[in-house]
Design an enzyme around this catalytic site. Structure first.
Site, PDB file in Angstrom:
ATOM      1  N   THR A 170       0.817  -1.218   0.000  1.00 16.29           N
ATOM      2  CA  THR A 170       0.000   0.000   0.000  1.00 16.29           C
ATOM      3  C   THR A 170       0.855   1.274   0.000  1.00 16.29           C
ATOM      4  O   THR A 170       1.975   1.303   0.498  1.00 16.29           O
ATOM      5  CB  THR A 170      -0.993   0.014   1.175  1.00 16.29           C
ATOM      6  OG1 THR A 170      -1.689  -1.229   1.224  1.00 16.29           O
ATOM      7  CG2 THR A 170      -2.017   1.130   1.048  1.00 16.29           C
ATOM      8  N   ASN A 212      -2.240  -4.560  -2.234  1.00 17.61           N
ATOM      9  CA  ASN A 212      -2.341  -5.316  -0.983  1.00 17.61           C
ATOM     10  C   ASN A 212      -0.960  -5.654  -0.434  1.00 17.61           C
ATOM     11  O   ASN A 212      -0.190  -4.762  -0.198  1.00 17.61           O
ATOM     12  CB  ASN A 212      -3.244  -6.541  -1.130  1.00 17.61           C
ATOM     13  CG  ASN A 212      -3.725  -7.030   0.235  1.00 17.61           C
ATOM     14  OD1 ASN A 212      -3.684  -6.286   1.199  1.00 17.61           O
ATOM     15  ND2 ASN A 212      -4.140  -8.261   0.323  1.00 17.61           N
TER      16      ASN A 212
HETATM   17  N1  GLY Z   1      -5.061  -3.940   1.282  1.00 13.81           N
HETATM   18  C1  GLY Z   1      -4.986  -3.075   2.389  1.00 13.81           C
HETATM   19  C2  GLY Z   1      -6.272  -2.447   2.711  1.00 13.81           C
HETATM   20  O1  GLY Z   1      -7.052  -2.204   1.826  1.00 13.81           O
HETATM   21  O2  GLY Z   1      -6.558  -2.198   3.854  1.00 13.81           O
END
Ligand code: GLY
Length: 582
Positions: free
Chosen positions: A395, A415
């Site tokens: 992220t 992700n």
């Molecule tokens: N993939 C991290 C989130 O969306 O929280």
């Protein structure tokens, strides 16, 4: 000792400590420990890579607006932060335009039409290890390019092809691997990387090192195709064909029809208030804004006393952890995609909910409580509580303010590090593993011993629950702060503490981002702290019943601020970004 001096000393101590598992990484430099932020007169970008911030700031300088700069920054991050984000991923943007209109764009990935609730379970109903995290079946339909295109159509002032160019150049010519990317590559190497990922990021079987040149000419070619043909190339043209063909060959679920059907969603921001400030933040399908506002509402009556009890004191930390436990309990029980489940958002972010929970804060004054005594579930005395979010490491967040008064706060992701580790042949595209953000097995512990809820069960076209918390803070109706973070559930706590550092402790943006943080997510019943926490504070927290875990509170926060006619920005030294402006 003034707070800035305290933080400066802690940062200096940190120069020789390991953060993110790295010894004395390059980004903990003497300059990083200088906490007066650079001041800009006309606009600022903060992101977690200096090249991305600089590309965004160059657009501002050349007359582009904050939305143009956001698009350039996002695309550049897609190239130089390939372990965190990419056009194979998705995101959320909270924005406020110069006319004062606030909106949210949701370009989160969606589950493909052939996805189903039990797709990660074997015939005995047991979780299939790794199926939701690695390989083709872990991939959700990407939304990033559709999101940027929607923003461009609504607000952009420069041709999209021009905004794609810096990313094309970086992918074509390459860039130097920095400490964070090298770390992510090393993590993958240790876990066992897929071959297609190794072909792109490793050299002779070994991950590239800090300073090595990283190129992705195929991605440059893909971006060039998008520049020439528009995003339809990605969603229904030649790139879509390559994605769909690879999916079919490798057992992935995404079809050409899934790609063609993808549409971002405009939403209203969640609105809250905290000590005279207006908070605009991310609604479901993220849990971030809901949790942020729950905590702020719980703590608002206490905040004034914090200056005396002190930032980072055991009293301050304990209260913060208790409020987080309530918010994360609510997250686990009630949050999901509002297109599929009823989320009681209005109730959870209300001052009344905080007031109803306040006796629990009082009950925990000296001793933290057992896990079922938290959140709305406790108030309503329903059945046994469930669920905890997974921690993850990918992220990216960036924030932009321009001279016109436009503000962008955006968090984007594939992700976990390098997402699914799938690189679509012939495209240079690293695909997300966002399917792992669903509860794979509602009611049954997953491979990590975690239990999910129905609200976040898999369904075709549904968006997995997120923690991303892009947020804008207004003071007297004017933008003060745009802030957000990367770091899985730690996104929420990183964003929250930075915001409170500004409002409650009067820190400048750099102090606020750099100050040590804590994290609690209700389950596991662990209070994560950063290394700088003094021994006496640790002992006081342990006496209150907290189980402490050192060194795992890290999120990476990016923030920009506008105060007294001056723009400033901060990129978290934990990840190695750098703000830029003019
Ligand atoms: N993939 C991290 C989130 O969306 O929280």
């Amino acid at each position: 000792m003034p707070i800035a001096e305290k933080i400066r000393r802690r940062l200096l101590v940190s120069l020789s400590t390991a953060l993110l598992g790295l010894q004395a990484t390059a980004f903990w430099t003497a300059e990083a420990a200088t906490l007066a932020p650079t001041r800009y007169g006309a606009g600022v970008v903060a992101s977690d890579h200096p090249l991305a911030s600089a590309a965004g700031a160059a657009v501002l300088k050349n007359g582009g607006n904050a939305f143009d700069a956001a698009i350039v920054t996002s695309l550049m991050l897609s190239v130089v932060r390939p372990h965190s984000t990419g056009i194979g991923g998705g995101g959320f943007m909270v924005l406020r335009d110069s006319k004062g209109r606030a909106r949210v764009l949701d370009y989160r990935e969606t589950a493909p039409a052939r996805a189903h609730r039990d797709m990660y379970l074997d015939s005995q109903g047991q979780p299939l290890p790794g199926a939701s995290t690695t390989g083709y079946k872990a991939i959700a339909v990407p939304g990033l390019l559709a999101g940027l295109d929607t923003i461009h159509r609504a607000y952009g002032s420069r041709p999209l092809a021009e905004l794609l160019q810096p990313a094309i150049d970086a992918a074509e010519k390459g860039f130097a691997v920095d400490a964070h990317l090298a770390h992510a590559m090393q993590v993958l190497h240790q876990r066992g990387a897929r071959n297609d990922l190794k072909a792109l990021f490793f050299e002779q079987g070994q991950p590239r090192q800090i300073g090595d040149l990283q190129r992705n000419p195929l991605l440059a070619q893909t971006l060039r195709t998008v520049a020439r043909e528009g995003i339809k190339a990605f969603y229904s043209g030649s790139v879509a064909q390559k994605i769909a063909a690879a999916m079919q060959a490798e057992g992935g679920l995404i079809t050409a029809a899934d790609l063609k059907a993808y549409q971002p969603t405009w939403r209203e921001p969640l609105k809250g208030s905290y000590r005279g400030h207006e908070i605009l933040t991310m609604p479901p399908p993220s849990s971030g804004g809901t949790a942020l506002l729950t905590v702020l509402n719980l703590l608002e009556p206490y905040a004034l006393g914090w200056n005396s009890s002190g930032h980072g004191s055991s009293q301050h930390t304990h209260l913060l952890a208790e409020a987080l436990k309530h918010a994360f309990s609510d997250r686990a029980h009630y949050l999901g995609d509002p297109g599929f489940v009823d989320v009681p958002t209005a109730r959870l972010i209300s001052k009344a909910h905080a007031a109803a929970l306040r006796p629990q804060l009082l009950a925990a004054q000296w001793q933290t409580l057992s896990r079922e005594q938290y959140g709305l579930k406790w108030l309503e005395a329903f059945e046994k509580p469930l669920a905890a979010p997974l921690s993850d490491g990918g992220t990216t967040h960036f924030a932009v303010m321009d001279r016109l008064g436009n503000v962008v706060s955006a968090t984007e992701t594939i992700n976990t590090y390098f997402g699914s580790q799938v690189v679509i042949p012939g495209t240079g595209l690293v695909m997300n593993n966002e399917m792992d953000d669903f509860s794979k097995s509602p009611g049954v512990p997953n491979a990590f011993g975690l239990i999910g809820t129905e609200a976040n069960a898999i369904a075709p076209g549904k968006k997995p629950l997120s923690s991303m918390t892009p947020t804008i803070v207004l003071k007297d109706g004017q933008p003060l702060l745009a802030v957000g973070a990367s770091g899985g559930p730690r996104i929420i706590t990183g964003t929250l503490q930075t915001l409170m550092n500004v409002i409650d402790f009067g820190m400048n943006v750099n102090e606020a981002v750099s100050a040590p943080r804590i994290h609690h997510q209700w389950v596991p019943e662990t209070l994560y702290i950063e290394r700088e926490m003094p021994q006496d504070v640790r002992e006081a927290l342990q006496r209150r019943g907290h189980v402490l875990s050192l060194g795992e509170a890290e999120s990476a926060v990016q923030a920009v601020m506008f105060r007294e006619g001056v723009f400033s920005g901060a990129s978290d030294p934990r990840k190695g970004g750098q703000p830029s402006g003019y």
